[in-house]
Design a protein around this motif. Sequence first.
Motif, PDB file in Angstrom:
ATOM      1  N   ARG A 610       8.253  10.291 -20.023  1.00  9.98           N
ATOM      2  CA  ARG A 610       6.966  10.204 -20.698  1.00  9.98           C
ATOM      3  C   ARG A 610       6.265  11.565 -20.682  1.00  9.98           C
ATOM      4  O   ARG A 610       5.734  12.010 -21.708  1.00  9.98           O
ATOM      5  CB  ARG A 610       6.117   9.166 -19.963  1.00  9.98           C
ATOM      6  CG  ARG A 610       5.027   8.543 -20.736  1.00  9.98           C
ATOM      7  CD  ARG A 610       4.496   7.320 -19.991  1.00  9.98           C
ATOM      8  NE  ARG A 610       5.294   6.133 -20.266  1.00  9.98           N
ATOM      9  CZ  ARG A 610       5.119   5.369 -21.338  1.00  9.98           C
ATOM     10  NH1 ARG A 610       4.182   5.650 -22.209  1.00  9.98           N
ATOM     11  NH2 ARG A 610       5.877   4.316 -21.537  1.00  9.98           N
ATOM     12  N   SER A 611       6.300  12.250 -19.570  1.00 12.61           N
ATOM     13  CA  SER A 611       5.580  13.528 -19.576  1.00 12.61           C
ATOM     14  C   SER A 611       6.341  14.585 -20.361  1.00 12.61           C
ATOM     15  O   SER A 611       5.741  15.483 -20.933  1.00 12.61           O
ATOM     16  CB  SER A 611       5.159  13.979 -18.169  1.00 12.61           C
ATOM     17  OG  SER A 611       6.242  14.355 -17.410  1.00 12.61           O
ATOM     18  N   GLN A 612       7.666  14.465 -20.437  1.00 11.05           N
ATOM     19  CA  GLN A 612       8.412  15.366 -21.323  1.00 11.05           C
ATOM     20  C   GLN A 612       8.008  15.141 -22.786  1.00 11.05           C
ATOM     21  O   GLN A 612       7.856  16.082 -23.547  1.00 11.05           O
ATOM     22  CB  GLN A 612       9.924  15.128 -21.197  1.00 11.05           C
ATOM     23  CG  GLN A 612      10.549  15.815 -20.009  1.00 11.05           C
ATOM     24  CD  GLN A 612      10.480  17.318 -20.118  1.00 11.05           C
ATOM     25  OE1 GLN A 612      10.829  17.911 -21.139  1.00 11.05           O
ATOM     26  NE2 GLN A 612       9.996  17.964 -19.093  1.00 11.05           N
ATOM     27  N   GLY A 615       4.384  16.394 -23.226  1.00  9.49           N
ATOM     28  CA  GLY A 615       4.347  17.855 -23.169  1.00  9.49           C
ATOM     29  C   GLY A 615       5.006  18.477 -24.386  1.00  9.49           C
ATOM     30  O   GLY A 615       4.523  19.455 -24.945  1.00  9.49           O
TER      31      GLY A 615
ATOM     32  N   GLN B 108       4.772  19.710 -14.627  1.00  9.37           N
ATOM     33  CA  GLN B 108       6.191  19.852 -14.965  1.00  9.37           C
ATOM     34  C   GLN B 108       6.740  21.043 -14.195  1.00  9.37           C
ATOM     35  O   GLN B 108       7.207  20.884 -13.085  1.00  9.37           O
ATOM     36  CB  GLN B 108       6.360  19.967 -16.473  1.00  9.37           C
ATOM     37  CG  GLN B 108       6.013  18.610 -17.131  1.00  9.37           C
ATOM     38  CD  GLN B 108       6.147  18.611 -18.623  1.00  9.37           C
ATOM     39  OE1 GLN B 108       7.104  19.105 -19.189  1.00  9.37           O
ATOM     40  NE2 GLN B 108       5.176  18.028 -19.302  1.00  9.37           N
ATOM     41  N   ARG B 145       1.325  25.448 -20.328  1.00 10.03           N
ATOM     42  CA  ARG B 145       2.252  25.576 -21.446  1.00 10.03           C
ATOM     43  C   ARG B 145       3.219  24.406 -21.503  1.00 10.03           C
ATOM     44  O   ARG B 145       3.811  24.134 -22.542  1.00 10.03           O
ATOM     45  CB  ARG B 145       2.991  26.904 -21.326  1.00 10.03           C
ATOM     46  CG  ARG B 145       3.920  27.215 -22.479  1.00 10.03           C
ATOM     47  CD  ARG B 145       3.195  27.232 -23.817  1.00 10.03           C
ATOM     48  NE  ARG B 145       3.963  27.894 -24.865  1.00 10.03           N
ATOM     49  CZ  ARG B 145       3.690  27.807 -26.152  1.00 10.03           C
ATOM     50  NH1 ARG B 145       2.647  27.091 -26.560  1.00 10.03           N
ATOM     51  NH2 ARG B 145       4.412  28.448 -27.034  1.00 10.03           N
ATOM     52  N   CYS B 146       3.418  23.742 -20.371  1.00 10.75           N
ATOM     53  CA  CYS B 146       4.267  22.550 -20.392  1.00 10.75           C
ATOM     54  C   CYS B 146       3.550  21.393 -21.070  1.00 10.75           C
ATOM     55  O   CYS B 146       4.138  20.330 -21.264  1.00 10.75           O
ATOM     56  CB  CYS B 146       4.693  22.159 -18.986  1.00 10.75           C
ATOM     57  SG  CYS B 146       5.725  23.395 -18.181  1.00 10.75           S
ATOM     58  N   GLY B 147       2.288  21.574 -21.400  1.00  7.63           N
ATOM     59  CA  GLY B 147       1.580  20.546 -22.165  1.00  7.63           C
ATOM     60  C   GLY B 147       1.188  19.330 -21.358  1.00  7.63           C
ATOM     61  O   GLY B 147       1.082  18.237 -21.896  1.00  7.63           O
ATOM     62  N   GLY B 148       0.915  19.528 -20.076  1.00  8.22           N
ATOM     63  CA  GLY B 148       0.570  18.379 -19.233  1.00  8.22           C
ATOM     64  C   GLY B 148      -0.892  17.977 -19.282  1.00  8.22           C
ATOM     65  O   GLY B 148      -1.383  17.306 -18.374  1.00  8.22           O
ATOM     66  N   ARG B 151      -2.106  14.306 -18.526  1.00  5.90           N
ATOM     67  CA  ARG B 151      -1.936  13.925 -17.125  1.00  5.90           C
ATOM     68  C   ARG B 151      -2.971  14.595 -16.239  1.00  5.90           C
ATOM     69  O   ARG B 151      -3.424  14.029 -15.250  1.00  5.90           O
ATOM     70  CB  ARG B 151      -0.561  14.353 -16.601  1.00  5.90           C
ATOM     71  CG  ARG B 151       0.572  13.760 -17.334  1.00  5.90           C
ATOM     72  CD  ARG B 151       0.513  12.265 -17.161  1.00  5.90           C
ATOM     73  NE  ARG B 151       1.422  11.653 -18.088  1.00  5.90           N
ATOM     74  CZ  ARG B 151       2.553  11.066 -17.705  1.00  5.90           C
ATOM     75  NH1 ARG B 151       2.870  11.026 -16.443  1.00  5.90           N
ATOM     76  NH2 ARG B 151       3.321  10.512 -18.599  1.00  5.90           N
TER      77      ARG B 151
END
Lengths: 706, 171
Positions: A610-612, A615, B108, B145-148, B151
Amino acid sequence: MNPSPAGLPYDLAPAEERDYFARLGPGLVMVLPPRPPGPSGWGAGGPPHGGAWIHLGEDGRARAFTGKVEVGQGTRTALSLLVAEELALPLAAVELTMGDTDVSPWDMGTFGSRSMLDVGEHLRATAAALGDLLRELAAPALGRPVSELELANGEVRARGEARGPSVRYGTLARGLRRIATVPATVHPRGPAEWQRAGRPTSNLGAIEVVTGARQYASDLRLPGMLHGRILFPPAYGARLRRIDLDRARALPGVTVVREGDFVAVAAPDPLLAGRALRALAAEWATEPQPSELEIVEYLRRHPAEGEDFWDVVHYTVGDVESALARAPVSLRATYTTAYIAHVPMETHAALASWEGERLTVWVGTQTPFRARESVADALGVRPADVRVVVPPTGSGFGGKHAHDLAIGAARLARAAGRPVRIVFTREEEFSHAYFRPMAVVEIRSGAELDGRLTAWQLHDLNAGSAAARGPYRVPNQRVENQPAESPLPQGSYRALAATANTFARESHMDELAARVGADPVEYRLRHLEDERLAAVLRAVAERVGWRPRAVPSGPAAPPALGRGVAVGLEKGGRVATCAEVAVDEARRLEVRRIVTGFECGAIVHPANLRSQVEGGTVMALGGALFEAVHFAGGRILNPKLSEYRVPRFRDVPPIEVLLVDRRDLPSEGAGETPLIAVAPAVANAIFDATGRRLRTLPLAPDGAVP
Amino acid sequence: MPVRESTDARRATPPLRVNGVDHPIDLARERSLLFVLREELGLTGTKYGCGEGECGACTVLVDGVAVRSCTTSVAEAVGRSVTTVEGLSHGEMLHPVQRAFVEAGAFQCGFCIPGMIVAAVALLNRNPHPGVDEIRAVMNGNICRCGGYLRIVEAIRSVGGPARTESEAPR
Ligand code: FES
Ligand code: FES
């Protein structure tokens, strides 16, 4: 930072000659034999690999080894889970060594979303074989046939007899020094039986991350270490004409190295290294370089041979030319994507240290074994004398394959006789790493009046072949890609060609649907060959409450609202994305919601998947909306974070992720495919809102629809 | 090298207090607080991401206020109290914000996370219950940059209250 072992790196020595037990203690080692590359570079039955090995020690813990690396994609946890699953061990009893060329199996590199598919399978098979061996060893002690024994929580016991006699793995391994080979047939547990994998788990190493204790390559330091800087040309294609090394050499403690055009300095302190770099009075001969404005023409005029990391595809079926000539509906359009930068949060970093003849380099790279070759080659030493270790890396996204930095640090360390660390500044990272290639994709299509596709021709210039062949049923097709000589350094990037080709194809499908008066979802479903992908698209359409439409909704009274969809099938993953946008009177674009459906077989680590996907969606939004490298005269014009915009908190809309878990299917990678449908979904939503068709990425570089 | 002057300067300068420990600082050379933390004090939890105040990877607290240590000269920080990510936890005891990040799986590659956590601590010290819009506005200077981002918002929201379910996607 373990000292180097006395023997050869494991991948260069036969299994019996590896010092497993000296290094890891007595116990059992299960080895999966490698698959060597065939004459074409591809192994028989799949990509070449270096096998796998798992050590089980007297402490009952399993130590598994892989040449893959962790760059934030969560594979450390996912792969460890698979080993834990097969051996019925708690996750904490599994140690996974990744990307250490002295002890890891050879590996071609961490790219192409292959970690789970390849290494996942290798480790499962190896762990399953190790589990069988443990049961064999336990049979005499427990007085039961092997077939009646099972593994449970670090023990072997009679199946179903939780309170019966049992024996611990560590006891079975005691005093042994046994190396076994994975047999030809071995039966890992199917995902349907998974107890540990496939369930919510948090990523390993979380405590180190949140306390700041995790040591990335750029955080490592050794006693006496110097700080290195590389002298880079002021523009691409520039050659060193004259240089004066003496002033830099005169600075206290400074080492200067020159080998041909390679010049670098090292100093006890980074500030002094910077001064030494500036003291090198270098004169460069520059050559004219194309600017951004003429780049499309330039690429067209400079075709090149294919390169190893993107194959060339020439796929033909039927007769496209005559089908196009006959088609009552035809369309032709060109789509382009800009060069964009990876911008890993951690810039490239390498630390090199010599002990006598032997060199160790700690470097954030996605290809440690290739790095070992390049370093050995450049330094004129045997690969066996080079150890490359990949520490935790502050993301890669396909941008960490270059090895100049490792080579530079190794050269400086040899000259200085001390360890040397090089960490790129952000400007160096922007200008001297490499970029996602720009793409020029031309599509010609033909259809019957009812919309049925009869002809499809796609030509990709410079991006590559991934996802060039679409998922749609078309009787006459020609799909090809043409590599070009890029004036900017370019290389792999998370989902690079798949993003460009999917943007083109899915935009074009939308254009066709509008032309023949079909609903974009229905039009795609009508042509989709792949039932799994169709299922994902249906799931997304249902989640967003898709209302079928034959013509675009907008433009209405501002803000114009629009919705677009796109799908993709790549690297075994199926993705469908729906985007909702609003465009106000001033044409300012706002992405209001993204819904992505994704299926990649059995899910090993759901929270991470999900976080992949989330992101990846965020990263894809950057390239879709505003990321672009600007250049002229061989220079990057926006080599700073203040000038190159990446997505931030306020750029991110609500993202909903629908995961389809197919426990009946093998697990495929997920780090790339979830990105590819984002840009076309947004472009199609803009079309729906405004009637304007945008065929260039980024779509809204200044925040407004052009 | 102006050795004498630097000795004098050191004597005259108040120490730099980092995570409760005083360090004598030589001010003769101009350098950033980030440089001193990482290269001189070995506190590598604070990261370099851009060097121009744009990414937030180097965020630390100076007298409780979040600052970019890359664009802060060490001379501005002496005599004050600096807290880095290492100073938030005590042994096994994590700061509530750190715990929230672990629980939300909010990372991440993790490289941006120390800066995110420190910035979030400063935000929550000012307002223990910020809304999503405030979180996004205050944290906008920190890049992942990992786009978290989703979260991370979720993690910050969960501090001092139960985490919301996923269907209430943060906005
Ligand atoms: S390193 Fe300080 S803000 Fe980026
Ligand atoms: S977790 Fe990788 S940059 Fe934020």
